[in-house]
Design a protein around this motif. Structure first.
Motif, mmCIF file in Angstrom:
data_model
loop_
_atom_site.group_PDB
_atom_site.id
_atom_site.type_symbol
_atom_site.label_atom_id
_atom_site.label_comp_id
_atom_site.label_asym_id
_atom_site.label_seq_id
_atom_site.Cartn_x
_atom_site.Cartn_y
_atom_site.Cartn_z
ATOM 1 N N GLY A 65 -61.749 -61.014 -97.898
ATOM 2 C CA GLY A 65 -60.444 -61.649 -97.929
ATOM 3 C C GLY A 65 -60.053 -62.111 -99.323
ATOM 4 O O GLY A 65 -58.905 -61.961 -99.746
ATOM 5 N N GLU A 66 -61.018 -62.678 -100.055
ATOM 6 C CA GLU A 66 -60.732 -63.114 -101.419
ATOM 7 C C GLU A 66 -60.406 -61.924 -102.311
ATOM 8 O O GLU A 66 -59.542 -62.009 -103.190
ATOM 9 N N ALA A 67 -61.112 -60.811 -102.096
ATOM 10 C CA ALA A 67 -60.837 -59.618 -102.900
ATOM 11 C C ALA A 67 -59.427 -59.100 -102.640
ATOM 12 O O ALA A 67 -58.743 -58.627 -103.556
ATOM 13 N N ALA A 68 -59.002 -59.173 -101.377
ATOM 14 C CA ALA A 68 -57.647 -58.728 -101.051
ATOM 15 C C ALA A 68 -56.594 -59.576 -101.749
ATOM 16 O O ALA A 68 -55.500 -59.098 -102.048
ATOM 17 N N ARG A 69 -56.939 -60.834 -102.028
ATOM 18 C CA ARG A 69 -56.019 -61.725 -102.742
ATOM 19 C C ARG A 69 -56.270 -61.722 -104.242
ATOM 20 O O ARG A 69 -55.623 -62.432 -104.984
ATOM 21 N N GLY A 70 -57.277 -60.951 -104.684
ATOM 22 C CA GLY A 70 -57.549 -60.838 -106.104
ATOM 23 C C GLY A 70 -58.379 -61.959 -106.689
ATOM 24 O O GLY A 70 -58.341 -62.197 -107.897
ATOM 25 N N HIS A 71 -59.178 -62.663 -105.850
ATOM 26 C CA HIS A 71 -59.942 -63.811 -106.336
ATOM 27 C C HIS A 71 -61.445 -63.673 -106.121
ATOM 28 O O HIS A 71 -62.167 -64.651 -106.274
ATOM 29 N N ALA A 72 -61.955 -62.508 -105.782
ATOM 30 C CA ALA A 72 -63.378 -62.357 -105.481
ATOM 31 C C ALA A 72 -64.213 -62.429 -106.754
ATOM 32 O O ALA A 72 -63.822 -61.920 -107.812
ATOM 33 N N LEU A 73 -65.379 -63.083 -106.662
ATOM 34 C CA LEU A 73 -66.286 -63.172 -107.809
ATOM 35 C C LEU A 73 -66.909 -61.822 -108.118
ATOM 36 O O LEU A 73 -67.080 -61.457 -109.282
ATOM 37 N N VAL A 74 -67.286 -61.079 -107.078
ATOM 38 C CA VAL A 74 -67.847 -59.737 -107.231
ATOM 39 C C VAL A 74 -67.191 -58.833 -106.205
ATOM 40 O O VAL A 74 -66.575 -59.296 -105.237
ATOM 41 N N LEU A 133 -59.236 -70.148 -86.596
ATOM 42 C CA LEU A 133 -59.462 -71.385 -87.341
ATOM 43 C C LEU A 133 -59.109 -71.224 -88.813
ATOM 44 O O LEU A 133 -58.703 -72.186 -89.475
ATOM 45 N N ILE A 134 -59.267 -70.013 -89.346
ATOM 46 C CA ILE A 134 -58.876 -69.748 -90.725
ATOM 47 C C ILE A 134 -57.375 -69.492 -90.827
ATOM 48 O O ILE A 134 -56.692 -69.964 -91.744
ATOM 49 N N LEU A 135 -56.839 -68.731 -89.869
ATOM 50 C CA LEU A 135 -55.436 -68.343 -89.940
ATOM 51 C C LEU A 135 -54.489 -69.519 -89.714
ATOM 52 O O LEU A 135 -53.446 -69.624 -90.371
ATOM 53 N N LEU A 136 -54.837 -70.397 -88.776
ATOM 54 C CA LEU A 136 -53.914 -71.479 -88.433
ATOM 55 C C LEU A 136 -53.566 -72.383 -89.617
ATOM 56 O O LEU A 136 -52.386 -72.649 -89.861
ATOM 57 N N PRO A 137 -54.551 -72.893 -90.365
ATOM 58 C CA PRO A 137 -54.180 -73.719 -91.527
ATOM 59 C C PRO A 137 -53.327 -72.965 -92.541
ATOM 60 O O PRO A 137 -52.397 -73.540 -93.123
ATOM 61 N N LEU A 138 -53.636 -71.676 -92.767
ATOM 62 C CA LEU A 138 -52.829 -70.894 -93.701
ATOM 63 C C LEU A 138 -51.399 -70.748 -93.186
ATOM 64 O O LEU A 138 -50.431 -70.877 -93.956
ATOM 65 N N TYR A 139 -51.265 -70.482 -91.897
ATOM 66 C CA TYR A 139 -49.925 -70.348 -91.316
ATOM 67 C C TYR A 139 -49.163 -71.675 -91.380
ATOM 68 O O TYR A 139 -47.989 -71.715 -91.772
ATOM 69 N N ALA A 255 -68.164 -64.813 -90.185
ATOM 70 C CA ALA A 255 -67.843 -64.255 -91.498
ATOM 71 C C ALA A 255 -67.052 -62.962 -91.357
ATOM 72 O O ALA A 255 -66.088 -62.712 -92.098
ATOM 73 N N ALA A 256 -67.457 -62.118 -90.399
ATOM 74 C CA ALA A 256 -66.759 -60.853 -90.195
ATOM 75 C C ALA A 256 -65.328 -61.083 -89.719
ATOM 76 O O ALA A 256 -64.388 -60.425 -90.190
ATOM 77 N N GLY A 257 -65.156 -62.025 -88.782
ATOM 78 C CA GLY A 257 -63.812 -62.330 -88.300
ATOM 79 C C GLY A 257 -62.927 -62.877 -89.401
ATOM 80 O O GLY A 257 -61.759 -62.482 -89.549
ATOM 81 N N THR A 258 -63.481 -63.788 -90.198
ATOM 82 C CA THR A 258 -62.719 -64.352 -91.311
ATOM 83 C C THR A 258 -62.307 -63.257 -92.288
ATOM 84 O O THR A 258 -61.148 -63.177 -92.715
ATOM 85 N N ALA A 259 -63.277 -62.395 -92.653
ATOM 86 C CA ALA A 259 -62.982 -61.315 -93.598
ATOM 87 C C ALA A 259 -61.910 -60.378 -93.050
ATOM 88 O O ALA A 259 -60.966 -59.995 -93.763
ATOM 89 N N LEU A 260 -62.047 -60.008 -91.790
ATOM 90 C CA LEU A 260 -61.109 -59.062 -91.188
ATOM 91 C C LEU A 260 -59.697 -59.616 -91.160
ATOM 92 O O LEU A 260 -58.742 -58.967 -91.614
ATOM 93 N N PHE A 261 -59.540 -60.848 -90.643
ATOM 94 C CA PHE A 261 -58.198 -61.378 -90.444
ATOM 95 C C PHE A 261 -57.527 -61.758 -91.755
ATOM 96 O O PHE A 261 -56.312 -61.569 -91.914
ATOM 97 N N ILE A 262 -58.291 -62.301 -92.703
ATOM 98 C CA ILE A 262 -57.697 -62.625 -93.997
ATOM 99 C C ILE A 262 -57.277 -61.355 -94.718
ATOM 100 O O ILE A 262 -56.222 -61.307 -95.375
ATOM 101 N N THR A 263 -58.080 -60.300 -94.609
ATOM 102 C CA THR A 263 -57.729 -59.029 -95.233
ATOM 103 C C THR A 263 -56.465 -58.457 -94.616
ATOM 104 O O THR A 263 -55.560 -57.991 -95.332
ATOM 105 N N VAL A 264 -56.372 -58.470 -93.294
ATOM 106 C CA VAL A 264 -55.174 -57.969 -92.625
ATOM 107 C C VAL A 264 -53.958 -58.787 -93.041
ATOM 108 O O VAL A 264 -52.882 -58.228 -93.336
ATOM 109 N N MET A 265 -54.115 -60.100 -93.100
ATOM 110 C CA MET A 265 -52.993 -60.949 -93.510
ATOM 111 C C MET A 265 -52.556 -60.629 -94.940
ATOM 112 O O MET A 265 -51.349 -60.532 -95.222
#
Length: 314
Positions: A65-74, A133-139, A255-265
């Motif tokens: 998800g961070e990589a999709a937003r351009g903020h991943a460390l690696v 739980l990750i999506l709701l605060p962002l929304y 972790a997989a759910g967080t990665a998947l949904f943040i990437t899709v968003m």
């Protein structure tokens, strides 16, 4: 929300630290294992492989998800591939060590179909739960433009509901068994996730709170019966290993759910306006709803309680 609004994000960890230390001290003082035990050599190679494997996999998935937003460390693929390779070696080593009863993590619980079925459903449920739980605060903060404090208040009823429902679901499980709780829970969970796909830039806060509480109700009806039934189906010798497998898969699923949904968003959102943010949130909630819908037929395979199965040879 109060901490983030007034003190900053680092205080989230500083404030939790003394609570954790108190819990640690209480556990050392009052928790005792009554069951018998036997000495087993600690395989340090397995410890290192498990840390590298699960740590690399969780870190890699969390970085997508961070990589999709351009903020991943690696690059996320690097720790993910390293983790998968280490896990492959770890599993191979455990299969060899468990023949002598010296495995760090005995994998024989996977020989029991009810355990595997419960684990699949738990993983899918945890993916949906952590994703929301990750999506709701962002929304709430990016689309509805509410503060972190209001965001905390909005998700508070769902958290309270989960805590209050725990004992009730436990008593219902004793009376009804897993099947009569898991199937309705999956239906409620699926319905709540599809309800989230209808949210827009002007959705009322009360509707979001209501959807979240309904979601928590479905999760509560599923998780406790599934986890209890999964461990109850195992021979006593595999209880600790089944519990370890369950706890590990929950973390990986989160972790997989967080990665998947943040990437899709991130992929579905094409800009910083409210409309594109809504499109991204809807796309992520849609993926969660589809996963829950796919998992729904599996709940009909959950049976009534039976005696624990015999220990497999391998």
């Amino acid at each position: 929300g109060v901490i983030l609004s007034s003190l900053g994000w680092r205080w989230m960890f500083w404030i939790v630290l003394p609570i954790t230390l108190v819990a640690l001290a209480a556990g050392v003082r009052w928790l005792h294992v009554a069951a018998g035990d036997r000495p087993v050599p600690l395989d340090l190679i397995s410890v290192a492989l498990s840390a590298l494997g699960f740590g690399g996999l969780v870190f890699g998935l969390s970085s997508v998800g961070e990589a999709a937003r351009g903020h991943a460390l690696v690059a996320p693929w690097l720790p993910t591939v390293i983790g998968l390779i280490a896990l492959t070696v770890f599993v191979t080593r455990q299969l060899r060590l468990q023949r002598a009863g010296n495995a760090l993590l005995d994998l024989r619980p996977f020989a029991h179909r009810p355990f595997v079925l419960a684990m699949v459903l738990v993983v899918l449920s945890m993916m949906s739960l952590f994703g929301v739980l990750i999506l709701l605060p962002l929304y709430l903060q990016d689309v509805l433009r509410v503060s972190a404090f209001v965001t905390g208040l909005a998700v508070l009823p769902g958290g309270l509901a989960m805590g209050l429902l725990g004992p009730m679901v436990g008593r219902l499980y004793d009376r009804l068994g897993p099947r009569r709780l898991v199937i309705p829970g999956a239906v409620v969970l699926t319905g709540a996730l599809w309800a989230f796909t209808t949210l827009g830039a002007g959705s009322p806060l009360w509707a979001i709170i209501a959807f979240h509480v309904v979601l928590v109700l479905g999760i509560s009806l599923m998780l406790t019966p599934l986890m209890t039934d999964a461990l109850g189906r195992l021979p006593g010798q595999l209880d600790s290993h089944g519990s370890a497998i369950m706890a590990t898969l929950q973390q990986v699923a989160g972790a997989a759910g967080t990665a998947l949904f943040i990437t899709v968003m991130a992929v579905a959102s094409t800009g910083a306006t409210a409309g594109t943010d809504v499109a991204g949130a809807r796309a992520a909630f849609l993926v969660a709803a589809i996963i829950a819908t796919i998992a729904l037929p599996l709940t009909f395979l959950v049976g009534t309680r039976k005696e624990a199965a015999a220990l497999p040879d391998t």
